[in-house]
Design an enzyme around this catalytic site. Sequence first.
Site, PDB file in Angstrom:
ATOM      1  N   ILE A  13      15.287   0.998  57.903  1.00 34.64           N
ATOM      2  CA  ILE A  13      13.869   1.247  58.219  1.00 34.64           C
ATOM      3  C   ILE A  13      12.957   0.231  57.525  1.00 34.64           C
ATOM      4  CG2 ILE A  13      13.278   2.967  56.428  1.00 34.64           C
ATOM      5  CD1 ILE A  13      12.332   3.003  60.183  1.00 34.64           C
ATOM      6  N   SER A  35      16.256  -3.567  45.509  1.00 41.37           N
ATOM      7  CA  SER A  35      17.360  -3.016  46.283  1.00 41.37           C
ATOM      8  C   SER A  35      18.643  -3.470  45.604  1.00 41.37           C
ATOM      9  CB  SER A  35      17.282  -3.556  47.720  1.00 41.37           C
ATOM     10  OG  SER A  35      17.847  -2.671  48.633  1.00 41.37           O
ATOM     11  N   ARG A  36      19.630  -2.575  45.512  1.00 41.98           N
ATOM     12  CA  ARG A  36      20.837  -2.888  44.744  1.00 41.98           C
ATOM     13  C   ARG A  36      21.623  -4.030  45.362  1.00 41.98           C
ATOM     14  NH1 ARG A  36      23.222   2.938  45.392  1.00 41.98           N
ATOM     15  NH2 ARG A  36      22.826   2.134  47.476  1.00 41.98           N
ATOM     16  N   LYS A  89       9.865   9.569  55.029  1.00 40.84           N
ATOM     17  CA  LYS A  89      10.141  10.979  55.296  1.00 40.84           C
ATOM     18  C   LYS A  89      11.656  11.235  55.215  1.00 40.84           C
ATOM     19  CE  LYS A  89      12.539  10.391  58.821  1.00 40.84           C
ATOM     20  NZ  LYS A  89      13.709  10.900  59.388  1.00 40.84           N
ATOM     21  N   ASP A 167      17.580  15.058  59.344  1.00 42.45           N
ATOM     22  CA  ASP A 167      16.931  13.761  59.089  1.00 42.45           C
ATOM     23  C   ASP A 167      16.117  13.342  60.318  1.00 42.45           C
ATOM     24  OD1 ASP A 167      16.760  11.128  57.365  1.00 42.45           O
ATOM     25  OD2 ASP A 167      17.269  10.531  59.403  1.00 42.45           O
TER      26      ASP A 167
HETATM   27  P1  NAP Z   1      19.570   2.894  55.018  1.00 44.83           P
HETATM   28  O1  NAP Z   1      19.712   1.936  56.162  1.00 44.83           O
HETATM   29  O2  NAP Z   1      20.783   3.500  54.433  1.00 44.83           O
HETATM   30  O3  NAP Z   1      18.710   2.135  53.918  1.00 44.83           O
HETATM   31  C1  NAP Z   1      18.362   2.721  52.681  1.00 44.83           C
HETATM   32  C2  NAP Z   1      18.631   1.728  51.588  1.00 44.83           C
HETATM   33  O4  NAP Z   1      18.309   2.353  50.351  1.00 44.83           O
HETATM   34  C3  NAP Z   1      20.080   1.309  51.474  1.00 44.83           C
HETATM   35  O5  NAP Z   1      20.373   0.196  52.282  1.00 44.83           O
HETATM   36  C4  NAP Z   1      20.250   1.024  50.003  1.00 44.83           C
HETATM   37  O6  NAP Z   1      20.034  -0.355  49.752  1.00 44.83           O
HETATM   38  C5  NAP Z   1      19.140   1.805  49.317  1.00 44.83           C
HETATM   39  N1  NAP Z   1      19.636   2.905  48.479  1.00 44.83           N
HETATM   40  C6  NAP Z   1      19.226   3.203  47.221  1.00 44.83           C
HETATM   41  N2  NAP Z   1      19.853   4.258  46.728  1.00 44.83           N
HETATM   42  C7  NAP Z   1      20.699   4.651  47.681  1.00 44.83           C
HETATM   43  C8  NAP Z   1      21.632   5.707  47.735  1.00 44.83           C
HETATM   44  N3  NAP Z   1      21.798   6.576  46.723  1.00 44.83           N
HETATM   45  N4  NAP Z   1      22.353   5.843  48.869  1.00 44.83           N
HETATM   46  C9  NAP Z   1      22.190   4.987  49.895  1.00 44.83           C
HETATM   47  N5  NAP Z   1      21.294   3.964  49.892  1.00 44.83           N
HETATM   48  C10 NAP Z   1      20.563   3.808  48.771  1.00 44.83           C
HETATM   49  O7  NAP Z   1      18.633   4.125  55.445  1.00 44.83           O
HETATM   50  P2  NAP Z   1      17.369   4.072  56.424  1.00 44.83           P
HETATM   51  O8  NAP Z   1      17.789   4.386  57.807  1.00 44.83           O
HETATM   52  O9  NAP Z   1      16.584   2.845  56.180  1.00 44.83           O
HETATM   53  O10 NAP Z   1      16.602   5.383  55.919  1.00 44.83           O
HETATM   54  C11 NAP Z   1      15.903   5.424  54.685  1.00 44.83           C
HETATM   55  C12 NAP Z   1      14.829   6.479  54.790  1.00 44.83           C
HETATM   56  O11 NAP Z   1      13.972   6.149  55.895  1.00 44.83           O
HETATM   57  C13 NAP Z   1      15.374   7.887  55.103  1.00 44.83           C
HETATM   58  O12 NAP Z   1      14.644   8.867  54.411  1.00 44.83           O
HETATM   59  C14 NAP Z   1      15.155   8.048  56.611  1.00 44.83           C
HETATM   60  O13 NAP Z   1      14.960   9.382  56.998  1.00 44.83           O
HETATM   61  C15 NAP Z   1      13.882   7.234  56.790  1.00 44.83           C
HETATM   62  N6  NAP Z   1      13.719   6.733  58.163  1.00 44.83           N
HETATM   63  C16 NAP Z   1      14.759   6.098  58.803  1.00 44.83           C
HETATM   64  C17 NAP Z   1      14.592   5.703  60.133  1.00 44.83           C
HETATM   65  C18 NAP Z   1      15.672   4.983  60.888  1.00 44.83           C
HETATM   66  O14 NAP Z   1      15.517   4.756  62.111  1.00 44.83           O
HETATM   67  N7  NAP Z   1      16.781   4.565  60.276  1.00 44.83           N
HETATM   68  C19 NAP Z   1      13.395   5.956  60.803  1.00 44.83           C
HETATM   69  C20 NAP Z   1      12.354   6.547  60.094  1.00 44.83           C
HETATM   70  C21 NAP Z   1      12.529   6.937  58.789  1.00 44.83           C
HETATM   71  P3  NAP Z   1      20.768  -1.020  48.489  1.00 44.83           P
HETATM   72  O15 NAP Z   1      22.222  -0.686  48.609  1.00 44.83           O
HETATM   73  O16 NAP Z   1      20.468  -2.477  48.636  1.00 44.83           O
HETATM   74  O17 NAP Z   1      20.149  -0.394  47.276  1.00 44.83           O
END
Ligand code: NAP
Length: 307
Positions: A13, A35-36, A89, A167
């Site tokens: 996101i 970011s890690r 969110k 989610d």
């Molecule tokens: P994601 O692709 O997994 O990205 C989150 C990033 O956070 C990871 O790449 C990771 O980067 C970091 N991170 C830090 N602590 C973490 C942990 N304990 N476990 C996993 N990752 C961790 O997730 P995302 O889809 O972007 O979603 C993140 C948030 O945005 C969620 O709350 C989701 O509901 C919201 N969201 C997502 C979307 C969508 O379409 N995907 C849409 C709207 C809202 P590092 O490893 O580099 O630290």
Amino acid sequence: MALKTALVGIGKIARDQHIPAIEANPEFELVATASRNADVEGIPAFRNLASLLGSISKVDCVSLCTPPAARHSDARLAVEAGSHVMLEKPPGTTLADVQELASLADKSGVTLFASWHSREAASVRATRDWLQGRTVREVRIDWKEDVRFWHPGQDWIWQADGFGVFDPGINALSILTAIHPRTLVVSEASLSIPENRDAPVAAQMLLHDSEGTKVSVELDWLNKGSPKWDIRILADDGEALLRDGGARLLVDGEETVSGPDREYQALYERLAGLIASGSSDVDLAPMRIVSDVMAVAHREVAPPFAW
Ligand code: NAP
């Protein structure tokens, strides 16, 4: 002068929406990321927020795009450093987590914005206006998508604090609670939880309000093909259908409103407005419904889930 902004959690996101929205808004300037494992080309990168805040002299604003369970400690750190904070969110894992942050932000004189991007979809306001003065008998929500397509490899989402099918499902609840004029109470609910995971892959629930409106919600994460993100509202004198996650409104079968997706641009405009007016926006109504469902739901064991 633009608000110096740090982005935390460079995942899907952050790349799909936050970075383009920040770049498009002259009121914000992306000055660093934390970011890690990930960087953004040309932007100073840190492995965690503590080292970012220790190295960059002034960070006006921190936007947290990490999963919900990873967000609280960073949000606290940012508020204590005097930065305004935007939360993806759902804003946290538990209601008290977020309430505690809200009071800390209040005491510290900074803005806390618990964002709900789906509320900014093109037809949500028009739907709320359509509802004004109408008697609604029933609302039916279908929020069905393929987790393997929309969340590939995101294991955090299956943890007990990852929300599972809620989610995406909480997006529907964020729209519902923005357009429905009364408090909604959970009457009954059931959850299907894969035997090898801690979070639900499907959920059904019934809600009601004090005027007798009934709301049924079906969430499904194993839906093949096109996603279905629909809210159907049956009123005494007609029917509104909010489609595609709030993008399109059909009234009695005729499309009346649609528009481009500018949910995240709108979120950053709102954040700038909150900061300018010295206020916060922390609405926990969607999260409260999920929390209440978790308290009352019947649980069924579903087949194991594998990517
Ligand atoms: P994601 O692709 O997994 O990205 C989150 C990033 O956070 C990871 O790449 C990771 O980067 C970091 N991170 C830090 N602590 C973490 C942990 N304990 N476990 C996993 N990752 C961790 O997730 P995302 O889809 O972007 O979603 C993140 C948030 O945005 C969620 O709350 C989701 O509901 C919201 N969201 C997502 C979307 C969508 O379409 N995907 C849409 C709207 C809202 P590092 O490893 O580099 O630290």
